[in-house]
Structure formats: structure tokens, C-alpha cells
Design an enzyme around this catalytic site. Structure first.
Site, PDB file in Angstrom:
ATOM      1  N   ASP A  54       0.845  -1.205   0.000  1.00 63.67           N
ATOM      2  CA  ASP A  54       0.000   0.000   0.000  1.00 63.67           C
ATOM      3  C   ASP A  54       0.875   1.248   0.000  1.00 63.67           C
ATOM      4  OD1 ASP A  54      -2.219   1.664   0.211  1.00 63.67           O
ATOM      5  OD2 ASP A  54      -3.135   0.531   1.846  1.00 63.67           O
ATOM      6  N   HIS A  63      -7.797  -1.545   8.913  1.00 63.62           N
ATOM      7  CA  HIS A  63      -6.820  -0.995   7.957  1.00 63.62           C
ATOM      8  C   HIS A  63      -7.157   0.490   7.833  1.00 63.62           C
ATOM      9  CE1 HIS A  63      -4.453  -1.219   4.073  1.00 63.62           C
ATOM     10  NE2 HIS A  63      -5.225  -0.190   3.780  1.00 63.62           N
ATOM     11  N   CYS A 106      -4.379   4.567  -2.178  1.00 59.34           N
ATOM     12  CA  CYS A 106      -4.827   3.800  -3.338  1.00 59.34           C
ATOM     13  C   CYS A 106      -4.901   4.738  -4.531  1.00 59.34           C
ATOM     14  CB  CYS A 106      -6.192   3.191  -3.036  1.00 59.34           C
ATOM     15  SG  CYS A 106      -6.900   2.359  -4.456  1.00 59.34           S
ATOM     16  N   ASN A 129      -1.182   5.840   4.867  1.00 53.52           N
ATOM     17  CA  ASN A 129      -1.654   4.870   5.861  1.00 53.52           C
ATOM     18  C   ASN A 129      -1.235   5.352   7.244  1.00 53.52           C
ATOM     19  OD1 ASN A 129      -2.586   2.021   4.687  1.00 53.52           O
ATOM     20  ND2 ASN A 129      -1.034   2.845   3.319  1.00 53.52           N
TER      21      ASN A 129
HETATM   22  P1  HMG Z   1      -9.589  -4.956 -16.495  1.00 52.28           P
HETATM   23  O1  HMG Z   1      -8.949  -4.003 -17.435  1.00 52.28           O
HETATM   24  O2  HMG Z   1     -11.046  -4.840 -16.276  1.00 52.28           O
HETATM   25  O3  HMG Z   1      -9.279  -6.485 -16.772  1.00 52.28           O
HETATM   26  O4  HMG Z   1      -8.820  -4.825 -15.099  1.00 52.28           O
HETATM   27  P2  HMG Z   1      -8.877  -7.319 -17.993  1.00 52.28           P
HETATM   28  O5  HMG Z   1      -9.106  -8.728 -17.577  1.00 52.28           O
HETATM   29  O6  HMG Z   1      -9.572  -6.801 -19.221  1.00 52.28           O
HETATM   30  O7  HMG Z   1      -7.300  -7.083 -18.140  1.00 52.28           O
HETATM   31  C1  HMG Z   1      -6.713  -5.922 -18.647  1.00 52.28           C
HETATM   32  C2  HMG Z   1      -5.253  -6.184 -18.924  1.00 52.28           C
HETATM   33  O8  HMG Z   1      -4.588  -6.476 -17.695  1.00 52.28           O
HETATM   34  C3  HMG Z   1      -5.015  -7.383 -19.802  1.00 52.28           C
HETATM   35  O9  HMG Z   1      -3.791  -7.142 -20.495  1.00 52.28           O
HETATM   36  C4  HMG Z   1      -4.805  -8.504 -18.829  1.00 52.28           C
HETATM   37  O10 HMG Z   1      -4.042  -9.554 -19.342  1.00 52.28           O
HETATM   38  C5  HMG Z   1      -4.046  -7.798 -17.729  1.00 52.28           C
HETATM   39  P3  HMG Z   1      -3.794  -6.813 -22.071  1.00 52.28           P
HETATM   40  O11 HMG Z   1      -4.473  -7.955 -22.712  1.00 52.28           O
HETATM   41  O12 HMG Z   1      -4.571  -5.524 -22.217  1.00 52.28           O
HETATM   42  O13 HMG Z   1      -2.326  -6.685 -22.385  1.00 52.28           O
HETATM   43  N1  HMG Z   1      -4.263  -8.408 -16.417  1.00 52.28           N
HETATM   44  C6  HMG Z   1      -3.274  -8.765 -15.610  1.00 52.28           C
HETATM   45  N2  HMG Z   1      -1.938  -8.701 -15.738  1.00 52.28           N
HETATM   46  C7  HMG Z   1      -1.211  -9.157 -14.702  1.00 52.28           C
HETATM   47  N3  HMG Z   1      -1.758  -9.632 -13.553  1.00 52.28           N
HETATM   48  C8  HMG Z   1      -3.082  -9.702 -13.386  1.00 52.28           C
HETATM   49  C9  HMG Z   1      -3.898  -9.250 -14.462  1.00 52.28           C
HETATM   50  N4  HMG Z   1      -5.232  -9.162 -14.617  1.00 52.28           N
HETATM   51  C10 HMG Z   1      -5.441  -8.655 -15.835  1.00 52.28           C
HETATM   52  N5  HMG Z   1      -3.602 -10.151 -12.265  1.00 52.28           N
HETATM   53  C11 HMG Z   1      -8.155  -5.642 -12.945  1.00 52.28           C
HETATM   54  C12 HMG Z   1      -9.268  -5.524 -13.951  1.00 52.28           C
HETATM   55  C13 HMG Z   1      -8.736  -6.154 -11.660  1.00 52.28           C
HETATM   56  C14 HMG Z   1      -7.122  -6.638 -13.454  1.00 52.28           C
HETATM   57  C15 HMG Z   1      -7.498  -4.243 -12.769  1.00 52.28           C
HETATM   58  O14 HMG Z   1      -8.485  -3.283 -12.571  1.00 52.28           O
HETATM   59  C16 HMG Z   1      -6.537  -4.230 -11.620  1.00 52.28           C
HETATM   60  O15 HMG Z   1      -5.501  -4.866 -11.642  1.00 52.28           O
HETATM   61  N6  HMG Z   1      -6.859  -3.477 -10.567  1.00 52.28           N
HETATM   62  C17 HMG Z   1      -6.039  -3.403  -9.383  1.00 52.28           C
HETATM   63  C18 HMG Z   1      -6.266  -2.109  -8.711  1.00 52.28           C
HETATM   64  C19 HMG Z   1      -5.361  -1.998  -7.507  1.00 52.28           C
HETATM   65  O16 HMG Z   1      -4.355  -2.667  -7.384  1.00 52.28           O
HETATM   66  N7  HMG Z   1      -5.747  -1.105  -6.590  1.00 52.28           N
HETATM   67  C20 HMG Z   1      -4.970  -0.885  -5.398  1.00 52.28           C
HETATM   68  C21 HMG Z   1      -5.036  -2.023  -4.437  1.00 52.28           C
HETATM   69  S1  HMG Z   1      -6.539  -2.022  -3.483  1.00 52.28           S
HETATM   70  C22 HMG Z   1      -6.192  -0.900  -2.205  1.00 52.28           C
HETATM   71  O17 HMG Z   1      -5.197  -0.212  -2.215  1.00 52.28           O
HETATM   72  C23 HMG Z   1      -7.147  -0.840  -1.072  1.00 52.28           C
HETATM   73  C24 HMG Z   1      -6.591  -1.496   0.204  1.00 52.28           C
HETATM   74  O18 HMG Z   1      -5.376  -0.901   0.613  1.00 52.28           O
HETATM   75  C25 HMG Z   1      -7.621  -1.358   1.339  1.00 52.28           C
HETATM   76  C26 HMG Z   1      -8.090   0.096   1.483  1.00 52.28           C
HETATM   77  O19 HMG Z   1      -7.291   0.950   1.914  1.00 52.28           O
HETATM   78  O20 HMG Z   1      -9.248   0.317   1.123  1.00 52.28           O
HETATM   79  C27 HMG Z   1      -6.346  -3.003  -0.019  1.00 52.28           C
HETATM   80 MG    MG Z   2      -5.134   0.846   1.842  1.00 45.49          MG
END
Ligand code: HMG
Ligand code: MG
Length: 297
Positions: free
Chosen positions: A20, A211, A244, A253
Site C-alpha cells: 500500500d 486498515h 490507493c 496509511n
Molecule cells: P480490467 O482491465 O477490467 O481487466 O482490469 P482485464 O481482464 O480486461 O485485463 C486488462 C489487462 O490487464 C489485460 O492485459 C490482462 O491480461 C491484464 P492486455 O491484454 O490488455 O495486455 N491483467 C493482468 N496482468 C497481470 N496480472 C493480473 C492481471 N489481470 C489482468 N492479475 C483488474 C481488472 C482487476 C485486473 C485491474 O483493474 C486491476 O488490476 N486493478 C487493481 C487495482 C489496484 O491494485 N488497486 C490498489 C489495491 S486495493 C487498495 O489499495 C485498497 C486497500 O489498501 C484497502 C483500502 O485501503 O481500502 C487493499
Molecule cells: Mg489501503
């Protein structure tokens, strides 16, 4: 009854700095610096270190080196290194890198879910079902996150019922632990207390974590509320880094150093050496003085 008479003897601190903390920094921290940071945190006594995320590198380029980081760290005995996994592709990548603990993340607010993972909350659970099944078969430990459990950056205050329903679904799915997240760091002690009052009536408090981001400066006050409700797992990021990319206006954080000062000051044991945590973040700041600058602004 005074709160001091019912605080726990021991608290588990989940360090989320490497994930994070670094996912929202404009600076791209080199993999070897991330690895040294994680090793230094392990040496400081942290027993759960959220290491990286196997998300789309297009969504979060800062985590594109997840495999290199995971394979590069020195796993310390007794330390758990969870990683964020958004879909089965992420699970495959995590397992190929030797991960034995994962975190699934969803939200209490539809707007945030769309921005964060391009899916409705219901769709996130469809993605999680096969992962949870495989994790069970593989003996992988699973954490679930409920983002925006109190406030959403797009729709404001969140109904506690919405957060609790999502937390219950995560437990039903088989999550070993569920973290209620104040994603934007604007929870007040009163509203967090209202959430915990209801959450603790319906879910085992031993499986809940908090968190807390610290935008409003009330994260430590919220920790006290958590302790009062019997929560014994708190997330924090060394140096107060973090945020995020899909939650605008929510920089840091709760800082691990500040959390430790509070907990140790209350006589609570964490097993963590405050000085060594400070050394770990100093070492990272020596290489990247600009980290966390936005949080301090
Ligand atoms: P999408 O664009 O809807 O999905 O993303 P997709 O399936 O169409 O994939 C798009 C592209 O990403 C494709 O590549 C996939 O192959 C690739 P392309 O064909 O265009 O070359 N792809 C991946 N590559 C590597 N690893 C993977 C993967 N999945 C797809 N796992 C998706 C949907 C969920 C993948 C995207 O929106 C995403 O990765 N989001 C992550 C967002 C994120 O990390 N946010 C921060 C973390 S959460 C947070 O911080 C909150 C937390 O701290 C708690 C709080 O404080 O609230 C936990
Ligand atoms: Mg967080």
C-alpha cells in the site's frame, strides 16, 4: 469500566508499506530497494508483511515487479508475506512466485469497486470463488479486504450494513481474516465505533482487522476504538506511506512507528522493535528522499 482495564496484552501489526505504501508513489522504487526494505522490516520483528500485489501492471505500474520482489526477499521463519490478488491470473502469478498467503480485495461501495477493479461488488465475488477454492486446496492463507468500509471517495459516508454484508460474504467465502478498511482515512471514532458495534455482534472479532488510512489525523484515535471493541490486528505502513491510486485525496496509511508508539505506550506487546522500523524507513528514504512527500504536505 475504564478502557485501560480491557486492552489486550498483545497486538498483531500487519505491515502494508511495501504494497500500500509504494503502490501510489510517483517514484518507481527499484525492486532491490523494495527487497531490502522488506528484509529490514522482517528483521524489525514484523510477523505479517504485505509484500506486493499481482494486479494488472497497466492499473498499477508500481507493482509490475511483483514476481521479482517476491522471489527476491529472504523469507524469515515465522513471517507471513501476503500479496494482493485481484483475479485468477493474479493467483497464478502469485503461486508461481511461491506465495502462500494472499489478500482478496473488494469494497462496500459500488463506485469505488468500479474505479478500483472495473467490476461490481458481485462480480468481484464471482472472481474470488475459484481463487478461494484453489487457495483452500493449496493450503494458502487468505485475507479479505472491505475497502470503503466507512467512507467512499466518490459517494461519501457508507452505511455500516453495506460493509458488514461484504465482510460476512468474505468470511463465508473462506477468508481467514477480514480487514475493514478506511480507504480515505476520514472515519471518525464515532462512526467507526458504530461500524464495529454491529460488526462484532455478527462476526468473530478475532477474525477482524482494521486498515486505517490517516488523512483526517484520527487513525490513532480509531485504533483506541478498535482496541475497545476487542480488535487485535491493525494494519500500518512504515513512514506513513501509502494510498490507493483509485481513491483520490487519500494519501497516507497509519504510520507503523506511530502505531507502535501508541501500543507500546499502552503496555501492549507487539514483538516489534520501533527503532529498527525507523531504520528500515530511513534506509528507504536515503535512496528516495521524495517518498511520502505528498503525505506530509
Ligand atoms: P480490467 O482491465 O477490467 O481487466 O482490469 P482485464 O481482464 O480486461 O485485463 C486488462 C489487462 O490487464 C489485460 O492485459 C490482462 O491480461 C491484464 P492486455 O491484454 O490488455 O495486455 N491483467 C493482468 N496482468 C497481470 N496480472 C493480473 C492481471 N489481470 C489482468 N492479475 C483488474 C481488472 C482487476 C485486473 C485491474 O483493474 C486491476 O488490476 N486493478 C487493481 C487495482 C489496484 O491494485 N488497486 C490498489 C489495491 S486495493 C487498495 O489499495 C485498497 C486497500 O489498501 C484497502 C483500502 O485501503 O481500502 C487493499
Ligand atoms: Mg489501503
Amino acid at each position: 469500566m475504564p478502557i485501560l482495564s480491557r486492552i489486550p496484552k498483545r497486538v498483531r501489526v500487519v505491515e502494508v508499506g511495501p504494497r500500500d505504501g509504494l503502490q501510489n508513489e510517483p517514484t518507481r522504487v527499484a525492486s532491490h530497494n523494495k527487497i531490502s526494505f522488506i528484509n529490514a522490516l522482517s528483521e524489525a520483528g514484523l510477523r505479517v508483511i504485505e509484500t506486493t500485489s499481482f494486479v494488472s501492471p497497466k492499473a498499477v505500474p508500481q507493482m509490475a515487479d511483483a514476481g521479482d520482489v517476491m522471489l527476491g526477499i529472504t523469507p524469515y521463519p515465522g513471517v507471513c508475506y501476503p500479496v494482493l490478488v485481484p483475479n485468477e491470473r493474479g493467483y497464478d502469478r502469485a503461486r508461481e512466485s511461491g506465495c502462500t498467503a494472499i489478500a482478496l480485495f473488494t469494497a462496500a461501495s459500488e463506485q469505488f469497486s468500479q474505479k478500483n477493479v472495473n467490476a461490481t461488488i458481485a462480480e468481484t465475488f464471482q472472481r474470488f470463488a475459484p481463487i478461494a477454492q484453489r487457495a483452500r486446496e493449496d493450503g494458502v492463507w487468505v485475507r479479505g479486504y472491505v475497502s470503503t468500509a466507512t467512507d467512499c471517495p466518490y459517494s461519501g459516508h457508507v452505511d455500516p450494513e453495506d460493509a458488514i454484508r461484504v465482510a460476512e460474504r468474505l468470511i463465508e467465502l473462506g477468508c481467514d481474516e477480514v480487514a475493514l478498511a478506511d480507504t480515505v482515512g476520514l472515519a471518525t471514532p464515532k462512526r467507526l465505533g458504530e461500524l464495529l458495534e454491529r460488526a462484532c455482534a455478527r462476526l468473530p472479532v478475532t477474525r477482524l482487522a482494521l486498515h486505517l488510512h490517516d488523512t483526517g489525523g484520527l487513525a490513532l484515535a480509531n485504533v483506541i476504538i478498535g482496541l475497545d471493541y476487542g480488535v487485535t490486528t491493525f494494519d500500518a505502513a512504515a513512514g506513513g506511506l501509502g494510498g490507493c491510486p483509485f481513491a483520490p485525496g487519500a494519501p497516507g496509511n497509519l504510520a507503523t512507528e506511530r502505531l507502535l508508539k501508541l501500543l507500546h505506550g499502552l503496555g501492549i506487546d507487539t514483538g516489534i522493535d520501533e527503532t529498527r522500523v525507523a531504520d528500515a524507513i530511513e534506509q528507504l528514504h536515503a535512496a528516495y528522499p521524495e517518498l511520502g512527500r505528498r503525505n506530509a504536505a
